[in-house]
Structures are given as C-alpha cells and as structure tokens.
Design a protein around this motif. Structure first.
Motif, PDB file in Angstrom:
ATOM      1  N   TYR A  36       0.847  -1.190   0.000  1.00 44.14           N
ATOM      2  CA  TYR A  36       0.000   0.000   0.000  1.00 44.14           C
ATOM      3  C   TYR A  36       0.882   1.240   0.000  1.00 44.14           C
ATOM      4  N   ALA A  37       0.635   2.125  -0.957  1.00 41.31           N
ATOM      5  CA  ALA A  37       1.417   3.372  -0.975  1.00 41.31           C
ATOM      6  C   ALA A  37       0.464   4.555  -1.121  1.00 41.31           C
ATOM      7  N   CYS A  38       0.078   4.886  -2.353  1.00 44.63           N
ATOM      8  CA  CYS A  38      -0.744   6.094  -2.548  1.00 44.63           C
ATOM      9  C   CYS A  38      -2.208   5.887  -2.121  1.00 44.63           C
ATOM     10  N   GLY A  39      -2.729   4.696  -2.335  1.00 43.80           N
ATOM     11  CA  GLY A  39      -4.121   4.409  -1.988  1.00 43.80           C
ATOM     12  C   GLY A  39      -5.148   4.990  -2.931  1.00 43.80           C
ATOM     13  N   GLY A  41      -4.804   4.617  -6.567  1.00 42.40           N
ATOM     14  CA  GLY A  41      -4.646   4.054  -7.906  1.00 42.40           C
ATOM     15  C   GLY A  41      -3.607   4.739  -8.775  1.00 42.40           C
ATOM     16  N   GLU A  42      -2.677   5.480  -8.141  1.00 44.05           N
ATOM     17  CA  GLU A  42      -1.728   6.272  -8.939  1.00 44.05           C
ATOM     18  C   GLU A  42      -0.328   5.674  -9.059  1.00 44.05           C
ATOM     19  N   CYS A  43       0.086   4.834  -8.105  1.00 42.71           N
ATOM     20  CA  CYS A  43       1.517   4.483  -8.085  1.00 42.71           C
ATOM     21  C   CYS A  43       1.840   3.081  -8.576  1.00 42.71           C
ATOM     22  N   GLY A  44       0.919   2.142  -8.444  1.00 44.47           N
ATOM     23  CA  GLY A  44       1.153   0.776  -8.928  1.00 44.47           C
ATOM     24  C   GLY A  44       1.674  -0.195  -7.892  1.00 44.47           C
ATOM     25  N   CYS A  46       0.361  -1.597  -5.462  1.00 43.56           N
ATOM     26  CA  CYS A  46      -0.618  -2.596  -5.008  1.00 43.56           C
ATOM     27  C   CYS A  46      -1.138  -3.477  -6.152  1.00 43.56           C
ATOM     28  N   ARG A  56      -5.128  -2.298  -9.893  1.00 42.81           N
ATOM     29  CA  ARG A  56      -4.609  -1.716  -8.644  1.00 42.81           C
ATOM     30  C   ARG A  56      -5.572  -2.029  -7.501  1.00 42.81           C
ATOM     31  N   CYS A  58      -5.884  -1.238  -4.507  1.00 46.54           N
ATOM     32  CA  CYS A  58      -6.354  -0.231  -3.545  1.00 46.54           C
ATOM     33  C   CYS A  58      -7.638   0.432  -4.010  1.00 46.54           C
TER      34      CYS A  58
HETATM   35  S1  FES Z   1      -1.332   1.952  -3.546  1.00 48.98           S
HETATM   36 FE1  FES Z   1      -0.756   3.245  -5.212  1.00 48.98          FE
HETATM   37  S2  FES Z   1      -1.917   2.452  -6.866  1.00 48.98           S
HETATM   38 FE2  FES Z   1      -2.618   1.360  -5.146  1.00 48.98          FE
END
Ligand code: FES
Ligand code: FES
Length: 154
Positions: A36-39, A41-44, A46, A56, A58
C-alpha cells in the motif's frame, strides 16, 4: 460473506463488499507482498492480476471481484520470467514498489506476443519507484522478454 479466489484457493471473508481488495489481501489473508502506498490508484505498488489483467487493488472493491481469479505476487510462479529477470538484474533497492511493478510487467509481457521493450517501458510510465530503479527495471524487462522467448510462458 465475501468469497474470493486468490492464488488458486477460495476464501470466505466477513467484510463489507466495498472494502478495498488490498486490505483483504494484506490483513485477512496475510498476503503482504502486495504493498500500500498512494491508496488512490496512482503508483502501482498494489498491483495484482484479476482474471489475468493487472489492476490496482487499492481501488478495487472486494464485492466486485467475487468469482474472479485474483493472483498476487505470492501466486506468480517462482520461475516466472519476470521474477527471474528481476533477480538477474538485481532491480530492487528498498523493494517496496517491486511486487506491484513485477505484476504489471508480467501482465504486459503476457498480453504482448512480440513485445517491443521500449513500448512496454512507455506503458509502465505510471509505475512509481521512489528509489528510482528505472534503469535496472528497463534492463530486467528486456531480460524477461528474452527468458520468455527462450523458455515459454512460465
Ligand atoms: S497503492 Fe498506489 S496504486 Fe494502489
Ligand atoms: S525500490 Fe524502493 S520504491 Fe522502488
């Protein structure tokens, strides 16, 4: 009760249907490879496969993926060309983003029969690695394609 098929096993989980898939994977099934990072759907970080497509987790509700095949980094075979290439090229630095990145690349090379590595790298533009491992990722994508050509699908 939500029924989920994850890495070939069926689980019954008592959560509201709008629960993001990532929390069920990590908190209920203890499949903590998915990060889990951005939460949003932006970073990939997850990314998992849902019916063979990279998604994604999240921003996916568990209620929407009942009856679908979910594969996480733990379910991708150890000898998968992308996992092998990532080790050969020693891609990760901190490693946090890498499970999602590997799932994204595995999807891209599975859907592109004669992949042009540069095109694939373009398609990966929205993968965010805070450590900046992109040059090694680039080499590993090329290596994964080579391994895939030599050794077939897995
Ligand atoms: S946590 Fe970044 S896309 Fe899902
Ligand atoms: S390896 Fe550290 S965030 Fe990508």
């Amino acid at each position: 009760m939500i029924s989920l098929n994850v890495n070939g096993k069926v689980y019954k989980i008592d959560v509201p249907p709008d629960t993001p898939l990532i929390w069920v994977l990590r908190d209920h099934l203890k499949l903590t490879g998915t990060k889990y990072a951005c939460g949003i759907g932006e970073c990939g970080a997850c990314t998992v496969h849902i019916d063979g497509v990279a998604k994604r987790s999240c921003v996916v509700a568990v209620g929407d993926v009942q009856g679908k095949r979910i594969v996480t980094i733990e379910g991708l075979p150890k000898n998968h060309p992308v996992k092998r290439a990532w080790i050969i090229e020693q891609v990760p630095q901190c490693g946090f983003c890498q499970p999602g990145t590997i799932m994204q690349v595995a999807y891209l090379i599975s859907k592109t029969p004669n992949p042009d590595p540069e095109k694939i790298i373009k398609e990966m533009d929205d993968i965010i690695c805070r450590c900046g491992t992109y040059p090694r990722m680039k080499r590993a994508v090329k290596k994964a394609i080579e391994l895939l050509r030599k050794g077939g699908g897995k």
